[in-house]
Design an enzyme around this catalytic site. Sequence first.
Site, short mmCIF file in Angstrom:
data_model
loop_
_atom_site.label_atom_id
_atom_site.label_comp_id
_atom_site.label_asym_id
_atom_site.label_seq_id
_atom_site.Cartn_x
_atom_site.Cartn_y
_atom_site.Cartn_z
CG ASP A 117 75.56 36.35 24.53
OD1 ASP A 117 75.71 36.19 25.74
OD2 ASP A 117 75.97 37.35 23.91
CG HIS A 177 79.45 35.59 24.44
ND1 HIS A 177 80.72 35.56 23.92
CD2 HIS A 177 78.83 34.48 23.97
CE1 HIS A 177 80.86 34.50 23.14
NE2 HIS A 177 79.71 33.82 23.15
NE ARG A 235 78.07 45.81 21.52
CZ ARG A 235 77.23 45.98 22.52
NH1 ARG A 235 76.14 46.72 22.36
NH2 ARG A 235 77.44 45.41 23.68
CG ASP A 240 82.37 44.78 28.59
OD1 ASP A 240 81.73 43.89 28.00
OD2 ASP A 240 82.96 45.70 28.00
CE LYS A 288 91.08 38.56 27.30
NZ LYS A 288 90.58 37.18 27.41
CD GLU A 289 89.36 43.41 19.12
OE1 GLU A 289 89.24 44.61 18.80
OE2 GLU A 289 88.44 42.59 19.03
CE1 TYR A 295 67.95 -0.19 60.21
CE2 TYR A 295 67.09 2.05 60.26
CZ TYR A 295 66.96 0.71 60.55
OH TYR A 295 65.83 0.25 61.17
CG ASP A 324 69.18 6.36 50.92
OD1 ASP A 324 70.03 6.00 51.76
OD2 ASP A 324 68.43 7.32 51.08
O1 LIG Z 1 74.19 41.84 18.52
P1 LIG Z 1 74.16 43.21 19.10
O2 LIG Z 1 72.90 43.51 19.82
O3 LIG Z 1 74.50 44.25 18.07
O4 LIG Z 1 75.31 43.32 20.20
C1 LIG Z 1 76.65 42.97 19.95
C2 LIG Z 1 77.15 41.85 20.86
O5 LIG Z 1 77.38 42.38 22.15
C3 LIG Z 1 77.64 41.52 23.25
O6 LIG Z 1 78.99 41.07 23.34
C4 LIG Z 1 79.52 40.33 24.44
O7 LIG Z 1 80.45 39.37 24.01
C5 LIG Z 1 81.82 39.66 24.07
C6 LIG Z 1 82.61 38.42 23.70
O8 LIG Z 1 82.36 37.37 24.59
C7 LIG Z 1 82.24 40.19 25.43
O9 LIG Z 1 83.60 40.58 25.37
C8 LIG Z 1 81.37 41.36 25.82
O10 LIG Z 1 81.70 41.76 27.15
C9 LIG Z 1 79.91 41.05 25.71
O11 LIG Z 1 79.17 42.24 25.91
C10 LIG Z 1 76.64 40.39 23.25
O12 LIG Z 1 76.90 39.50 24.29
C11 LIG Z 1 76.51 39.71 21.91
O13 LIG Z 1 75.52 38.71 21.97
C12 LIG Z 1 76.11 40.74 20.87
O14 LIG Z 1 76.02 40.15 19.61
O1 LIG Z 2 84.07 49.95 14.50
C1 LIG Z 2 84.21 48.92 15.16
C2 LIG Z 2 84.57 48.98 16.51
C3 LIG Z 2 84.72 47.81 17.22
N1 LIG Z 2 84.55 46.63 16.62
C4 LIG Z 2 84.75 45.35 17.34
O2 LIG Z 2 83.69 45.11 18.24
C5 LIG Z 2 84.14 44.21 19.23
C6 LIG Z 2 83.64 44.65 20.58
O3 LIG Z 2 83.71 43.57 21.46
P1 LIG Z 2 83.75 43.73 23.04
O4 LIG Z 2 83.91 42.39 23.59
O5 LIG Z 2 84.79 44.71 23.42
O6 LIG Z 2 82.33 44.35 23.46
P2 LIG Z 2 80.82 44.01 23.01
O7 LIG Z 2 80.47 44.98 21.96
O8 LIG Z 2 80.80 42.64 22.53
O9 LIG Z 2 79.99 44.24 24.23
C7 LIG Z 2 85.66 44.20 19.17
O10 LIG Z 2 86.08 42.98 18.62
C8 LIG Z 2 85.97 45.34 18.24
O11 LIG Z 2 87.13 45.13 17.46
C9 LIG Z 2 84.19 46.57 15.29
O12 LIG Z 2 84.02 45.49 14.74
N2 LIG Z 2 84.03 47.72 14.59
MG LIG Z 3 70.55 6.26 53.65
#
Ligand SMILES: O=P(O)(O)OC[C@H]1O[C@H](O[C@H]2O[C@H](CO)[C@@H](O)[C@H](O)[C@H]2O)[C@H](O)[C@@H](O)[C@@H]1O
Ligand SMILES: O=c1ccn([C@@H]2O[C@H](COP(=O)(O)OP(=O)(O)O)[C@@H](O)[C@H]2O)c(=O)[nH]1
Ligand SMILES: [Mg+2]
Length: 725
Positions: A140, A164, A272, A371, A378-379, A498, A679
């Site tokens: 990331d 990510h 988030r 995003d 997916k969940e 050449y 070359d």
């Molecule tokens: O570490 P934080 O600042 O609290 O933020 C939480 C994470 O958010 C981001 O998630 C990303 O990864 C997901 C999985 O690949 C993807 O589904 C999502 O679209 C992305 O936003 C961030 O990239 C992470 O580094 C953070 O830890």
């Molecule tokens: O109260 C919560 C709400 C969401 N999630 C998790 O946070 C992740 C969010 O990942 P996503 O790729 O949708 O977005 P990101 O926050 O990484 O940008 C998912 O696995 C959710 O199940 C969690 O751990 N606690």
């Molecule tokens: Mg040549």
Amino acid sequence: MSRTIIVSNRLPTKAHRTEGGLDFTPSEGGLATGLGSIYRADGNIWIGWPGLVVEEPAEQQHVIDQLQADSMRPVFLTETEIRDFYEGFSNETLWPTFHYFSQYAVFDQQQWEAYVAVNEKFCEAVLQEAGPEDTIWVHDYQLLLLPEMVRKARPDSSIGFFLHIPFPSHEIIRAMPWREQLLKGMLGADLIGFHTYGYMRHFLSAVSQLLGYSSQNGMIEAGTRSVLVDAFPMGIDYDKYAELAASQAAIQSEQTYREALGNVRVILSIDRLDYTKGIAQRLLAYELMLQRYPEWREQVTLFMLVVPSRDQVEKYKELKEEIDELVGRITSTYRTLSWNPVQYFYRSFPIEDLAGLYRLAEVALVTPMRDGMNLVAKEFVACKGDRPGVLILSERAGAARELSDAIIINPSDMPQVAEAMHEALIMPEQEQRQRMASMQALVQQYNVHHWVQLFMDRLTYSKIKQQTLATTKLDAEVLHEMVEKYRKAKQRLLFLDYDGTLAPFTKNPQKARPDEDLLQLLRALSADENNRVVIISGRDRSTLQEWLGHLPLDFIAEHGVWYKSRDEEWTMAQALRSDWKLEIRPILAMHVSRTAGSFIEEKDYSLVWHYRRADAELAAVRARELISHLNFLATNNDLQVMEGNKVVEVKSTGVNKGVAAARWLANYPEANFILAMGDDRTDEDTFRAMPEDAFTVKVGGTGRSLALYHLSTTNEVRRTLRALL
Ligand SMILES: O=P(O)(O)OC[C@H]1O[C@H](O[C@H]2O[C@H](CO)[C@@H](O)[C@H](O)[C@H]2O)[C@H](O)[C@@H](O)[C@@H]1O
Ligand SMILES: O=c1ccn([C@@H]2O[C@H](COP(=O)(O)OP(=O)(O)O)[C@@H](O)[C@H]2O)c(=O)[nH]1
Ligand SMILES: [Mg+2]
């Protein structure tokens, strides 16, 4: 045994301060939840920040011990580092820029310096933990510089990098100071992964336009190294979610919510707190839906879970206020004594409750502005089991590239999103089940285990590919072996390029005439009746004829458009068209007028843009632009764009030195000494066409080639050829 060292800013576990001391809970966010359940196998470890400032040595030790038991290794960040590296450069510069919120981006030198310093801090931690055999997998945007830093300390190590979040158009990237450093930082890896092909293409064009590095089949030639780039859409731990959703705890949690909410339809929203997630726009669309379809009032509720995130960053604070206000307005306008249009929670929920909510909801509303992937979508799918449910998904989430059975919407089109909610609420159950089942099949198959496996396989492939591109110096020992074989052979074939091989480059290509020394050498080589000396060149036939036609040589001209056997006339290998020149010539002409010193060369069946005489830096950028423009036109016109040494050439597909050389080889099945020297890029096709026991020699450059050996200069080439005589 070789392990995988995962490195990310945030660990999958975070520490909290409570009255009784420190407490540890799972982290939120896709990276941590996605990989968290699988890294523990095979002695792997995860290096990252535990989410809290811990300065007191005894307390740090406590954190180290707690995490070690779960194969984690903390990197402690100070308050200043959190401010400048995490909240600052990571989340006020990179995050908005990469999500197309450039207007939010802050460019601050002090934050940049903190970013460099913290990446170095992570590098030290990696070097302490990782052995030479270990694979290092960096994750990331917070650690874009880390691959290059580790590479410098451990040149041979196996390093993967996965981004990510989206990778935006190079136009966005180029607006950033430090862009070159960031790209080069990433290129320290052996494999760079993205969620989608779109992000990958953006990265390739940024690297091409900003650093001047070209690529083929996802392999970037980055100076002295090659780096593979590919798309790996991240999956979830499908079985974990499916099992969780079927568990007693989840069923119980669903019932609790159901009883509290009564008999309303539930639209679920989970993210988030983040402006990229489109939460405010989603609320407005929901409000519009209630206006347009009054029949849904008191019949439906928006269950909106917003997880606190980065709350010290200004834009996040502002967003929190905006959401609070909107929820207040919608609630006060529409609520009745027995019904709430929005159930809004600003906190995080335990995973069993999330599974309960996924079970409960008739509709999941996932409408980010941008995003990287979005795992919530997916969940939801994994937790639905054999029950109906509808996913509404933004076309700007990476997940939309896979989940085409969702209702795909444009999150900025409020009326469209409102209509989608209505459509979802009235969708026949049969259709819901069909769409859900097909999405489940996909999410189940491309799960997170599959994702890790694919990534690791490609990392291995990248390493192997790098090996095949390594060449050895054609030294005295090799030369000796070559001479031995030459002497014994009765039928010899010598394929000699050449320019850049037999003759050095000149500013004006017409000045590269063979000198007396070269003519003598070629005369001597071709005088031996066991030899066929083939000049295999991109040059036009009349120049070759004029310069070398008086010698008993064979010719392949224009990369294989024209052939000439020693005692015969020039012939064409296949019928070709040249009418496309009408369309392509003006494009090259425009580039000439924009790039002083460059010029066009016209051959019978190709057009070439030469930029050796132009300003190097400007021309490199122009060349990338031209290539990307031409590639766009080429596919529809049966044309190919070839990059040579300071030239860009357009010609018909199917014409290249490899095809030409293979045709020639077929005429000499008895040949028992084969040599090919060249070359540039176009000579790689020749090398690929050669049999295994041929001597293939790359001249100049970094020495990276499909050839077995390399030489540095045209003088060394001549010396080598003379040694054969
Ligand atoms: O570490 P934080 O600042 O609290 O933020 C939480 C994470 O958010 C981001 O998630 C990303 O990864 C997901 C999985 O690949 C993807 O589904 C999502 O679209 C992305 O936003 C961030 O990239 C992470 O580094 C953070 O830890
Ligand atoms: O109260 C919560 C709400 C969401 N999630 C998790 O946070 C992740 C969010 O990942 P996503 O790729 O949708 O977005 P990101 O926050 O990484 O940008 C998912 O696995 C959710 O199940 C969690 O751990 N606690
Ligand atoms: Mg040549």
